[in-house]
Scaffold this motif. Structure first.
Motif, PDB file in Angstrom:
ATOM      1  N   HIS A  43      -6.334  -6.515  -0.925  1.00 43.28           N
ATOM      2  CA  HIS A  43      -6.135  -6.483  -2.373  1.00 43.28           C
ATOM      3  C   HIS A  43      -4.679  -6.837  -2.646  1.00 43.28           C
ATOM      4  O   HIS A  43      -3.775  -6.315  -2.003  1.00 43.28           O
ATOM      5  CB  HIS A  43      -6.498  -5.113  -2.950  1.00 43.28           C
ATOM      6  N   ASN A 102     -13.234  -4.163   4.896  1.00 47.40           N
ATOM      7  CA  ASN A 102     -13.015  -5.159   5.961  1.00 47.40           C
ATOM      8  C   ASN A 102     -11.699  -4.903   6.678  1.00 47.40           C
ATOM      9  O   ASN A 102     -11.572  -5.170   7.869  1.00 47.40           O
ATOM     10  CB  ASN A 102     -13.038  -6.570   5.367  1.00 47.40           C
ATOM     11  N   GLU A 134     -19.983  -2.336   3.833  1.00 44.38           N
ATOM     12  CA  GLU A 134     -19.266  -1.092   4.165  1.00 44.38           C
ATOM     13  C   GLU A 134     -19.996  -0.311   5.261  1.00 44.38           C
ATOM     14  O   GLU A 134     -19.361   0.355   6.074  1.00 44.38           O
ATOM     15  CB  GLU A 134     -19.123  -0.202   2.927  1.00 44.38           C
ATOM     16  N   ARG A 244     -13.588  -8.781  -8.983  1.00 46.62           N
ATOM     17  CA  ARG A 244     -14.853  -9.434  -8.592  1.00 46.62           C
ATOM     18  C   ARG A 244     -15.784  -9.507  -9.802  1.00 46.62           C
ATOM     19  O   ARG A 244     -16.353 -10.554 -10.114  1.00 46.62           O
ATOM     20  CB  ARG A 244     -15.527  -8.637  -7.459  1.00 46.62           C
TER      21      ARG A 244
HETATM   22  C1  UD1 Z   1     -13.562  -4.080  -1.325  1.00 47.70           C
HETATM   23  C2  UD1 Z   1     -14.345  -3.321  -0.268  1.00 47.70           C
HETATM   24  C3  UD1 Z   1     -15.190  -2.244  -0.932  1.00 47.70           C
HETATM   25  C4  UD1 Z   1     -14.369  -1.375  -1.853  1.00 47.70           C
HETATM   26  C5  UD1 Z   1     -13.617  -2.247  -2.832  1.00 47.70           C
HETATM   27  C6  UD1 Z   1     -12.753  -1.425  -3.730  1.00 47.70           C
HETATM   28  C7  UD1 Z   1     -15.009  -4.661   1.673  1.00 47.70           C
HETATM   29  C8  UD1 Z   1     -16.127  -5.328   2.346  1.00 47.70           C
HETATM   30  N1  UD1 Z   1     -15.255  -4.187   0.453  1.00 47.70           N
HETATM   31  O1  UD1 Z   1     -14.510  -4.761  -2.137  1.00 47.70           O
HETATM   32  O2  UD1 Z   1     -15.752  -1.421   0.069  1.00 47.70           O
HETATM   33  O3  UD1 Z   1     -15.224  -0.497  -2.540  1.00 47.70           O
HETATM   34  O4  UD1 Z   1     -12.814  -3.174  -2.106  1.00 47.70           O
HETATM   35  O5  UD1 Z   1     -12.165  -2.189  -4.709  1.00 47.70           O
HETATM   36  O6  UD1 Z   1     -13.950  -4.536   2.227  1.00 47.70           O
HETATM   37  N2  UD1 Z   1      -9.961 -10.019  -5.954  1.00 47.70           N
HETATM   38  C9  UD1 Z   1      -8.922 -10.323  -6.804  1.00 47.70           C
HETATM   39  N3  UD1 Z   1      -7.740  -9.643  -6.644  1.00 47.70           N
HETATM   40  C10 UD1 Z   1      -7.555  -8.710  -5.669  1.00 47.70           C
HETATM   41  C11 UD1 Z   1      -8.618  -8.439  -4.806  1.00 47.70           C
HETATM   42  C12 UD1 Z   1      -9.814  -9.078  -4.958  1.00 47.70           C
HETATM   43  O7  UD1 Z   1      -9.050 -11.158  -7.688  1.00 47.70           O
HETATM   44  O8  UD1 Z   1      -6.457  -8.123  -5.581  1.00 47.70           O
HETATM   45  C13 UD1 Z   1     -11.256 -10.708  -6.168  1.00 47.70           C
HETATM   46  C14 UD1 Z   1     -11.410 -11.962  -5.335  1.00 47.70           C
HETATM   47  O9  UD1 Z   1     -12.179 -12.847  -6.085  1.00 47.70           O
HETATM   48  C15 UD1 Z   1     -12.231 -11.469  -4.166  1.00 47.70           C
HETATM   49  C16 UD1 Z   1     -13.108 -10.431  -4.805  1.00 47.70           C
HETATM   50  O10 UD1 Z   1     -12.296  -9.821  -5.795  1.00 47.70           O
HETATM   51  O11 UD1 Z   1     -12.960 -12.494  -3.567  1.00 47.70           O
HETATM   52  C17 UD1 Z   1     -13.603  -9.385  -3.865  1.00 47.70           C
HETATM   53  O12 UD1 Z   1     -12.525  -8.776  -3.157  1.00 47.70           O
HETATM   54  P1  UD1 Z   1     -12.763  -8.161  -1.686  1.00 47.70           P
HETATM   55  O13 UD1 Z   1     -11.528  -7.485  -1.227  1.00 47.70           O
HETATM   56  O14 UD1 Z   1     -13.359  -9.183  -0.798  1.00 47.70           O
HETATM   57  O15 UD1 Z   1     -13.923  -7.114  -1.906  1.00 47.70           O
HETATM   58  P2  UD1 Z   1     -14.083  -5.982  -3.021  1.00 47.70           P
HETATM   59  O16 UD1 Z   1     -15.238  -6.347  -3.873  1.00 47.70           O
HETATM   60  O17 UD1 Z   1     -12.775  -5.700  -3.678  1.00 47.70           O
END
Ligand code: UD1
Length: 370
Positions: A43, A102, A134, A244
């Protein structure tokens, strides 16, 4: 006394919350533990990372791996490749990993392959649903961990069922510690938070949704938004959206769809503001793991938009209810929001997540074992 070198790897929003009290316990009570914090960069938006690091007073990480977003394989692999160098440089006695993201899996695999012991905060949770990323992350992490810090008795039983007995400690849940430590700040600011959103205590619904199973499927997300609009006709709804979900709503062109004066779709909030909104809500609709538990601890009825939960304890006395069909959102949420008897029952439930000393126990066990 020789110092114990610990690397703590975090990178996603819930991991900052779960780790903060452990960091505090180590820094204040265990001078012999030399703690290095590594941020995976999973994040990266200020509202998903920076605000939490500041609010929770997490010391500056020794490294940010800047892994960013990507497919599961790409994200996990990037963290692994970059973390390996850091572990080799620091040469820790143990790598500490919280939760089930992850980042958690990448860090535990990297450490285990280098022969470095892994300690897992929040070990033993199971939803039984291996389609959830998860569930894969937490199960594999548990199986490469030397120390397993289980938050509940159910978690200990889950580990036993998989043959994991050695190194298992029932510590309680560090999110209880985090919540207890945050409550004085929440109390000081909650009136202002509610006023900022023009909400009145006890008369609105809070919503958080970010699971791929709910938000990545466009027709389903559309149904959910329409259901929230129906709820908003009766009670204000506050819906802080995860990035997301924000991207998916944008694809759906949901601005018009979601337009209703009482449905407030807003950017992600920090920890203190989130707790203030939850503490004063009449009920929560969520698919988050952590928020099911925070609702339980704050005695707020919860409806979880998922077929299963890794926190079965919250289902006691209908404090938390699982639903899967978006069409049932309006009736379930509205009935829950006005059910005073339910709120009284939740208040009387015992807390299976520990009294708020999990972090101190974890720090002590780390000190004793390494
Ligand atoms: C992740 C965790 C989930 C947790 C969640 C909390 C995994 C598999 N999932 O899911 O268990 O509940 O974090 O928030 O590790 N994005 C942004 N800015 C950011 C981060 C993400 O725009 O700072 C967007 C991107 O488009 C990215 C999408 O969110 O592709 C998903 O982010 P990702 O970290 O892959 O999974 P989460 O849905 O956040």
């Amino acid at each position: 006394m020789v110092s114990t070198k610990v690397i703590l790897v975090l990178g996603a929003r819930p991991q900052f919350i779960k780790s903060a009290p452990v960091i505090r316990a180590i820094l204040t009570k265990h001078a012999h533990i030399k703690l290095s914090i590594v941020h995976s960069g999973q994040h990266y938006d200020p509202q998903m990372s920076g605000i939490f690091l500041r609010e929770l007073k997490i010391p500056k990480p020794v490294a940010n791996l800047e892994a960013g977003s990507g497919s599961h394989a790409a994200q996990t692999a990037t963290i692994m490749r970059r973390l390996e160098d850091t572990i080799l440089k620091i040469n820790p006695d143990v790598v500490l990993v919280p939760g089930d993201t992850n980042t958690t899996l990448a860090a535990s695999l990297t450490a285990a392959k280098l022969g470095v012991p892994v300690a897992h905060i929040e070990a033993g949770l199971r939803s039984g649903d291996f389609t959830m990323p998860e569930e894969i992350n937490r199960k594999l992490t548990d199986h490469c961990s030397t120390l397993l810090f289980a938050p509940t008795r159910t978690a200990v039983r889950n580990l036993r069922r998989e043959g994991l007995r050695r190194g298992v400690h029932l510590t309680g849940d560090t999110m209880v510690d985090a919540l207890r430590q945050a409550l004085p700040f929440v109390k000081r600011t909650e009136d202002l938070t509610l006023a900022g959103f023009e909400l009145q205590a006890g008369s609105y619904v809070m919503v958080t949704l970010h699971r791929p199973s709910n938000v990545d499927d466009a027709p389903r997300l559309r149904q959910i938004v329409l259901a929230l609009r129906k709820v908003a006709r009766k009670l204000p709804v506050i819906f802080p959206v995860h990035p997301r979900t924000k991207h998916r709503l944008a694809n759906l062109k949901a601005t018009q769809l979601s337009h209703h004066a009482a449905l407030s779709i807003t950017s992600p909030r920090g920890y203190i503001e989130t707790l203030a909104l939850l503490k004063n809500a009449s009920c929560l609709l969520t698919d988050s793991g952590g928020m099911q538990k925070e609702a339980f601890l704050l005695h707020i009825p919860c409806i979880t938009l998922r077929p299963n939960t890794e926190w079965p304890e919250t289902l006691t006395a209908k404090a938390n209810r699982l639903i899967t069909n978006p069409e049932s959102i309006p009736s379930t949420v509205l009935a829950c929001a006005i059910d005073r008897a339910l709120k009284q029952r939740i208040r009387r439930l015992s807390n299976p997540f520990g009294p708020g000393n999990a972090s101190l126990k974890i720090a002590e066990i780390l000190q004793e074992n390494f």
